[in-house]
Design a protein around this motif. Structure first.
Motif, short mmCIF file in Angstrom:
data_model
loop_
_atom_site.label_atom_id
_atom_site.label_comp_id
_atom_site.label_asym_id
_atom_site.label_seq_id
_atom_site.Cartn_x
_atom_site.Cartn_y
_atom_site.Cartn_z
N THR A 23 -2.74 -8.08 -9.90
CA THR A 23 -3.76 -8.02 -10.72
C THR A 23 -4.12 -9.27 -11.45
N GLU A 24 -3.30 -9.97 -11.72
CA GLU A 24 -3.85 -11.27 -12.41
C GLU A 24 -3.96 -12.62 -11.37
N GLY A 25 -4.31 -12.12 -10.45
CA GLY A 25 -4.68 -13.32 -9.26
C GLY A 25 -3.69 -14.03 -8.57
N ILE A 26 -2.55 -13.80 -8.56
CA ILE A 26 -1.57 -14.41 -8.03
C ILE A 26 -1.38 -13.60 -6.68
N GLU A 27 -1.16 -14.78 -5.58
CA GLU A 27 -0.97 -14.26 -4.26
C GLU A 27 0.55 -13.95 -3.90
N VAL A 28 1.06 -12.77 -3.80
CA VAL A 28 2.34 -12.63 -3.35
C VAL A 28 2.50 -12.74 -1.78
N VAL A 29 3.16 -13.48 -1.40
CA VAL A 29 2.98 -13.44 0.32
C VAL A 29 4.24 -12.63 0.99
N ALA A 30 5.38 -12.40 0.22
CA ALA A 30 6.51 -11.98 0.81
C ALA A 30 7.62 -11.53 -0.31
N PHE A 31 8.62 -10.79 0.12
CA PHE A 31 9.75 -10.30 -0.82
C PHE A 31 10.99 -11.14 -0.01
N SER A 32 11.80 -11.21 -0.66
CA SER A 32 13.25 -11.57 -0.20
C SER A 32 14.58 -11.20 -0.72
N VAL A 33 15.32 -10.64 -0.15
CA VAL A 33 16.62 -10.50 -0.68
C VAL A 33 17.84 -10.90 0.37
N ASP A 34 19.11 -10.61 -0.27
CA ASP A 34 20.08 -11.18 0.88
C ASP A 34 20.40 -10.35 1.93
N LYS A 35 20.41 -10.71 3.04
CA LYS A 35 20.64 -10.20 4.28
C LYS A 35 21.34 -8.77 4.32
N ASP A 36 22.43 -8.81 3.60
CA ASP A 36 23.32 -7.66 3.33
C ASP A 36 22.68 -6.49 2.68
N TYR A 37 21.53 -6.86 1.84
CA TYR A 37 21.13 -5.98 1.04
C TYR A 37 19.56 -5.20 1.50
N MET A 38 19.27 -5.99 2.77
CA MET A 38 18.01 -5.55 3.36
C MET A 38 17.95 -4.14 3.89
N LYS A 39 17.05 -3.26 3.52
CA LYS A 39 16.94 -1.89 3.65
C LYS A 39 15.84 -1.72 4.47
N SER A 40 14.86 -2.71 4.84
CA SER A 40 13.42 -2.77 5.69
C SER A 40 13.29 -4.12 5.65
N ASN A 41 12.33 -4.43 6.60
CA ASN A 41 11.59 -5.61 6.89
C ASN A 41 10.23 -5.78 6.21
N THR A 42 9.94 -4.68 5.32
CA THR A 42 8.85 -4.69 4.58
C THR A 42 9.17 -4.18 3.23
N PHE A 43 8.47 -4.44 2.22
CA PHE A 43 8.35 -4.05 0.86
C PHE A 43 7.08 -4.03 0.33
N CYS A 44 6.50 -3.08 -0.24
CA CYS A 44 5.21 -2.99 -0.82
C CYS A 44 4.23 -3.53 -0.08
N ASN A 45 4.32 -3.39 1.62
CA ASN A 45 3.44 -3.60 2.41
C ASN A 45 3.36 -5.08 2.87
N LEU A 46 4.42 -5.65 2.32
CA LEU A 46 4.43 -7.20 2.69
C LEU A 46 5.75 -7.39 3.62
N PRO A 47 6.04 -8.51 4.18
CA PRO A 47 7.19 -8.80 4.72
C PRO A 47 8.30 -9.04 3.83
N MET A 48 9.55 -8.66 4.32
CA MET A 48 10.81 -8.76 3.41
C MET A 48 11.68 -9.89 4.36
N PHE A 49 12.00 -10.90 3.98
CA PHE A 49 12.74 -12.00 4.70
C PHE A 49 14.34 -12.12 3.90
#
Length: 193
Positions: A23-49
């Motif tokens: 909303t404030e004009g910052i481009e969020v390109v992806a999300f990231s969590v530790d591999k052991d905690y990944m539930k999906s390859n996406t979050f908020c319609n962005l890639p999760m690495f």
């Protein structure tokens, strides 16, 4: 060029920060969590690495990492990730909402300051703190490192908050009080001595 950010975390707070940032004009390109905690390859319609090898997916020289990690284990999880990011030479995002009222230049690296926060003159804020909405930190306050102040917290003038503290919803701290490291306050707490 817009500021580009990777958000570390996949919680409700991570999603809230994402919505405020875009909303404030910052481009969020992806999300990231530790591999052991990944539930999906996406979050908020962005890639999760996976955080362990995020450099294989994103040029970490061109983005900043926003540490949208909560207060688990008295903020130690966020502290450990901050230190790991520093060792890996990642750029750490400091996010001060354009809808916050900030009258100090002494805001440490990695802080997340949400909308409608008031930080007055002569306030010193350490690194990697999270200030949720409707917080008042008026004047001559010192806030250490790796703290979480929930919505509605109010500090009197001249207070000192240590490191790794959790201030629950609507906590009030009277003027000139020092709060020790690793202090936990429940919602609607009043610290007067």
């Amino acid at each position: 060029m817009k500021k580009q950010v990777v958000i570390l975390g996949d919680t409700g707070f991570s999603e809230e920060l994402y919505q405020v940032m875009i909303t404030e004009g910052i481009e969020v390109v992806a999300f990231s969590v530790d591999k052991d905690y990944m539930k999906s390859n996406t979050f908020c319609n962005l890639p999760m690495f996976p955080f362990e090898d995020i450099e294989n997916n994103i040029d970490m020289n061109t983005v900043e990492v926003a540490l949208a990690l909560g207060y688990s284990h008295m903020n130690e999880v966020r502290k450990n990730k901050y230190e790991e990011c520093k060792k890996r030479k990642f750029n750490i995002a400091t996010f001060c909402s354009e809808r916050a009222f900030i009258y100090t230049k002494s805001i440490g690296e990695g802080c997340i300051i949400m909308p409608s926060v008031y930080i007055g003159p002569s306030v010193e804020v350490g690194v990697c703190n999270v200030f949720k909405s409707r917080i008042s930190i008026p004047h001559h306050n010192v806030v250490g490192n790796f703290n979480w102040l929930a919505s509605g917290c109010t500090l009197g003038g001249g207070t000192k908050i240590g490191n790794n503290c959790f201030m629950g919803l609507c906590t009030t701290v009277r003027n000139s009080i020092s709060v020790a490291d690793y202090t936990f306050t429940a919602e609607n707490s009043y610290l007067h001595k």
